[in-house]
Design an enzyme around this catalytic site. Structure first.
Site, mmCIF file in Angstrom:
data_model
loop_
_atom_site.group_PDB
_atom_site.id
_atom_site.type_symbol
_atom_site.label_atom_id
_atom_site.label_comp_id
_atom_site.label_asym_id
_atom_site.label_seq_id
_atom_site.Cartn_x
_atom_site.Cartn_y
_atom_site.Cartn_z
ATOM 1 N N GLU A 125 0.835 -1.213 0.000
ATOM 2 C CA GLU A 125 0.000 0.000 0.000
ATOM 3 C C GLU A 125 0.872 1.266 0.000
ATOM 4 O O GLU A 125 0.591 2.226 -0.720
ATOM 5 C CB GLU A 125 -0.933 0.003 1.215
ATOM 6 C CG GLU A 125 -1.866 1.207 1.177
ATOM 7 C CD GLU A 125 -2.651 1.412 2.472
ATOM 8 O OE1 GLU A 125 -3.139 0.421 3.035
ATOM 9 O OE2 GLU A 125 -2.742 2.564 2.899
ATOM 10 N N SER A 217 -1.653 -13.259 7.465
ATOM 11 C CA SER A 217 -2.328 -11.958 7.538
ATOM 12 C C SER A 217 -1.741 -11.127 8.674
ATOM 13 O O SER A 217 -1.815 -11.513 9.843
ATOM 14 C CB SER A 217 -3.831 -12.175 7.763
ATOM 15 O OG SER A 217 -4.404 -11.024 8.344
#
Ligand code: SF4
Length: 282
Positions: A125, A217
């Site tokens: 990101e 995750s």
């Protein structure tokens, strides 16, 4: 045995939207790919693979007949160019909150400020956000990084969407001492902090805490670490198959939470499993 589910658990808005887009795209198109795993959850990646959606990391390998889904945390600007050159059909599942961080960083840079992005340098990101900045920028991961920044006439601060708001405010305070003009645009999304706050609250009330989600995750692992520090019987599992029924022999209250990339059906399966265990114990 009482089962309590955290107030905020499981899919966030951006992930739910991305997963929905892949599902819909796979029903209406052939040769569908995701550029990298759509989310950090092996069960969902496998489910889509069974539907014919493959994971591909290399934007150069696509053909004009392919459909490519961009995942929720976005991609660097140049990837759009590479995909357009190949004339592939692009389905952009970048979360609108990430888009906002990208466009804010771009606009602030164009306005003449040196842009500071608070985030993890190597996170996809952050790589996508900085790719939209055409002027000077810095990425800082904490306050000590910010202390090292040089003096500039004008700084503008944005953040990776999953960062912590308190640290963001502290970084803004430090930046004020490093420039004449500071523009602060808070691009943090509260999905992460809401999940963490409700996990902390729940972990303090239960005997056993279950954290459901991909072992790969980051946000699920963070939930596990936080809860483990509060409730010693905390377990990180991907599916109900990993549960050992002995854990629940002496427990009266079991808390459940799940990362932002964990689909609801995996949580439901764990709850059903626990209900069966409870019936067996009665
Ligand atoms: S955590 Fe927030 S920014 Fe990231 S995908 Fe979810 S809703 Fe979007």
């Amino acid at each position: 045995m009482e089962i309590i589910i955290a107030d905020h658990a499981g899919f966030c808005f951006g992930v739910e939207r991305a997963v929905g887009l892949v599902d819909e795209t796979s029903k209406n198109n052939k040769d569908v790919y995701t550029l990298g795993p759509i989310i950090h959850n092996p069960q969902i990646v496998k489910k889509f693979s069974d539907q014919g959606v493959e994971v591909c990391e290399d934007p150069e390998s696509f053909k004009a007949t392919d459909t490519v889904v961009i995942r929720s945390h976005g991609v660097p600007k140049k990837i759009y160019g590479q995909l357009q050159e190949k004339s592939v059909n692009i389905v952009d599942a970048t979360c609108p909150f990430v888009k906002k961080a990208q466009s804010s960083a771009q606009k602030l840079g164009k306005g003449g400020a040196t842009v500071v992005v608070f985030g993890e340098k190597n996170h996809p990101e952050v790589k996508s956000i900085v790719s939209f900045i055409d002027s000077e920028f810095f990425v800082v991961s904490d306050e000590s990084d910010t202390m090292e920044l040089p003096f500039r006439n004008s700084y503008a601060l944005v953040a990776q969407t999953t960062q912590n708001s308190e640290s963001f405010d502290k970084i803004a305070e430090i930046l004020k001492t490093k420039c004449e003009t500071l523009t602060v645009t808070n691009t943090i999304c509260n999905a992460t902090s809401l999940r963490q706050a409700s996990a902390i609250n729940l972990a303090g009330q239960v005997d056993v805490m279950l954290i459901i989600g991909g072992k790969n995750s980051g946000n699920t692992t963070r939930l596990y670490e936080i809860c483990k520090s509060i409730c010693k019987d905390t377990y990180h599992i991907e599916t109900k198959e990993e549960l050992d029924t002995d854990i629940f022999k002496t427990s009266r209250k079991v808390g459940i939470t799940a990362g932002a990339s964990t689909p609801g059906y995996l949580v439901d399966e764990v709850i059903e499993f626990l209900k069966e265990v409870t019936n067996e114990q009665d």
